[in-house]
Design an enzyme around this catalytic site. Structure first.
Site, PDB file in Angstrom:
ATOM      1  N   ASP A 131       0.864  -1.274   0.091  1.00  0.00           N
ATOM      2  CA  ASP A 131      -0.013   0.017  -0.012  1.00  0.00           C
ATOM      3  C   ASP A 131       0.770   1.228   0.028  1.00  0.00           C
ATOM      4  O   ASP A 131       0.282   2.503  -0.007  1.00  0.00           O
ATOM      5  CB  ASP A 131      -0.979  -0.006   1.206  1.00  0.00           C
ATOM      6  N   ARG A 182      13.346  10.741   6.281  1.00  0.00           N
ATOM      7  CA  ARG A 182      14.652   9.981   6.511  1.00  0.00           C
ATOM      8  C   ARG A 182      15.713  10.897   5.782  1.00  0.00           C
ATOM      9  O   ARG A 182      15.442  11.442   4.489  1.00  0.00           O
ATOM     10  CB  ARG A 182      14.841   8.485   5.860  1.00  0.00           C
ATOM     11  N   ASP A 258      19.659  -5.326  -0.462  1.00  0.00           N
ATOM     12  CA  ASP A 258      19.080  -3.928  -0.736  1.00  0.00           C
ATOM     13  C   ASP A 258      18.615  -3.081   0.403  1.00  0.00           C
ATOM     14  O   ASP A 258      18.643  -1.945   0.597  1.00  0.00           O
ATOM     15  CB  ASP A 258      17.781  -4.114  -1.015  1.00  0.00           C
ATOM     16  N   ASN A 259      19.294  -3.561   1.675  1.00  0.00           N
ATOM     17  CA  ASN A 259      19.560  -2.879   2.913  1.00  0.00           C
ATOM     18  C   ASN A 259      20.813  -2.627   3.287  1.00  0.00           C
ATOM     19  O   ASN A 259      21.109  -2.260   4.420  1.00  0.00           O
ATOM     20  CB  ASN A 259      18.614  -3.629   4.060  1.00  0.00           C
TER      21      ASN A 259
END
Ligand code: AMP
Ligand code: MG
Length: 500
Positions: A131, A182, A258-259
């Site tokens: 979402d 962020r 991806d982190n």
């Protein structure tokens, strides 16, 4: 300002200079944030806003509109970045920002380029079935832990703001929606390189590598082999970073490629947590069934992730693929040594020695083994050891951290003997140890209490109190000593969940 709401605000509130948006079109998709129904500003990090040269007064007034995505500041060029990634070892060729939108970049007071990103401001072309929203709990967790990491001196993305949207999000239950703002040196990940490698797009990999060198490692431009030097430096920063995690008992929880940033900052605090009692196998994440990302596995996983980065860069290392592989292997081997060096030097400081002896590693390992066997709280034990270094009368407080206090005697004897060969005064040593052994970490049970009060009762006082105490983790703060305490058995948090 330009916005669907057409609210008036002075121009130039954000000194944007958006370089990522000038990269080739396959690097991102332009995407405006969605509107929030009834945004409310929960928190604005005024100190960081000033560091970013933002108009703090304006943010205090219009922060809820700006940080919910309802009001786009002039010069913003919102986009969702493309990336791929190995998730728990399995490669996913298309991930990308599914619930994050980069507003743009600013040059901060120190001349550093910083990304400003909204997390939870609606769907993007990368949302798949998600979402694009965030729930308040994970937003508060990321806010608290980001700022705690900063105060602890561990490179990490920062928290600029948190707003609630006034809209529900549907997870296993209905939760209040929120948006987290962020700030990062950049949001480029190992997975960003993998995105292009998976498509065989050598040109894009080169463009990305050039961009990264320019932005994060400009000193490497003149290196003999800039791309190999880049790889070596990324590995160096990750080795240093993961050593820092271990020094403060941090468990990232989802070290997927991806982190993992290229800049060397900690990113994506999902199910992350700090360890209470010392156990190298500690895992909190509800989705980490195999313990892949357990506390002590982090250095090895870092190496695995960096090997994946190396694979994407091979063609840039050397035209001869065999030679390129050889070069990459040397770097990845070096990572192991560099991690060990960073870890050991930090651990030496934690036990209060500035000189180096061969036996130090064994001395440190036996303390850790003692802590594991005695179920000692990792943070408290080192803090109390710091006190003991300056004052013999503090021995009982230290040994009380262990199940069987008498078991510490032998180790303490060896430690004192070692200290006798180290050139520091007891008071100086205790002071130095207090600067590397925090009194306060963002303990999981405290975070959970703060999230619960905010989510159920709209009460942000625990969140604020935590931010206050964690801003000075190395100070004693006697009035707030309760925040040093590990959880009572009934307060213990055994599992943490992803931001989704
Ligand atoms: P993360 O858990 O933040 O590392 O995210 C992993 C991937 O899932 C990224 O591509 C995210 O953009 C995507 N993602 C996570 N949560 C959502 C969400 N609620 N809606 C859309 N995408 C999401
Ligand atoms: Mg992520």
């Amino acid at each position: 300002m330009t916005s669907a709401l057409q609210k008036d605000a002075p121009d130039g509130a954000f000194p944007f200079d958006n370089s990522y948006a000038r990269l080739p079109p396959n690097f991102f998709v332009r995407q405006a944030p969605s509107q929030a129904a009834e945004p409310r500003l929960i928190k604005l990090n005024e100190e960081l806003a000033a560091e970013l040269r933002l108009d703090v007064e304006l943010l205090k007034r219009d922060g809820e509109a700006i940080f919910s995505g309802n009001l786009l500041p002039d010069g913003a060029d919102p986009l969702a970045m493309a990336y791929a990634g190995h998730q728990f070892g399995g490669f996913v060729p298309l991930l990308g920002d599914g619930r994050a939108i980069l507003l743009g970049e600013v040059i901060d007071r120190n001349g550093k380029r910083r990304d400003i990103q909204l997390k939870g401001a609606g769907q993007t072309p990368f949302s798949r079935r998600g979402d694009g929203r965030a729930a308040l709990g994970p937003v508060l967790r990321e806010y608290i832990v980001s700022e705690a990491m900063y105060a602890l001196g561990v490179p990490a993305t920062r928290a600029l703001a948190a707003v609630t949207t006034g809209q529900p999000v549907y997870r296993e239950e209905v939760l209040p929606g929120a948006v987290f703002t962020r700030v990062a040196a950049s949001h480029i990940r190992v997975g960003t390189f993998q995105f292009f490698a998976a498509r065989g797009d050598a040109e894009a990999i080169k463009a990305l590598a050039d961009y990264v060198i320019e932005r994060h490692y400009p000193e490497l431009k003149d290196a003999e082999n800039p791309y190999l030097a880049l790889y070596r430096e990324v590995c160096e920063r990750q080795a240093a970073l993961i050593a820092r995690w271990l020094h403060v008992g941090f468990i990232h929880g989802v070290m997927n490629t991806d982190n993992m940033t290229i800049s060397g900052e900690t990113i994506d605090f999902g199910p992350c947590a700090f360890m209470d009692s010392y156990d190298p196998a500690t895992v909190f994440s509800s989705i980490d069934h195999q313990g892949r990302y357990a506390y002590a596995n982090q250095p090895g996983i870092g190496q695995w992730n960096l090997a994946r980065l190396g694979e994407t860069l091979l063609p840039l290392f050397d035209a001869d693929q065999e030679k390129a592989l050889e070069l990459a292997n040397e770097v990845i081997k070096l990572y192991g040594e560099r991690f060990q060096a960073h870890w050991l030097s930090g651990m030496r400081r934690k036990i209060g020695v500035v000189s180096e002896e061969d036996g130090d590693l064994e001395l440190i390992q036996s303390l850790l083994a003692l802590m594991q066997a005695g179920q000692a709280d990792f943070t408290l034990a080192f803090r109390r050891l710091s006190a003991l270094a300056g004052n013999d009368a503090a021995e009982a407080a230290f040994t009380a951290s262990f199940r069987e206090p008498e078991a510490c005697g032998e180790w303490l004897g060896r430690w004192r003997e070692r200290l006798s060969r180290d050139p520091q005064s007891p008071a100086g040593r205790a002071e130095a140890m207090r600067k590397v052994n925090p009194a306060f970490i963002p303990r999981n049970h405290r975070i959970e209490q703060a999230i619960l009060a905010a989510t159920e009762d709209g009460d942000f006082s625990l969140f604020e109190a935590l931010l206050t105490v964690l801003a000075k983790p190395y100070d004693d703060q006697p009035a707030l000593a309760a925040y040093m305490e590990p959880p009572q058995p009934d307060e213990r948090v055994l599992q943490t969940f992803c931001g989704t």
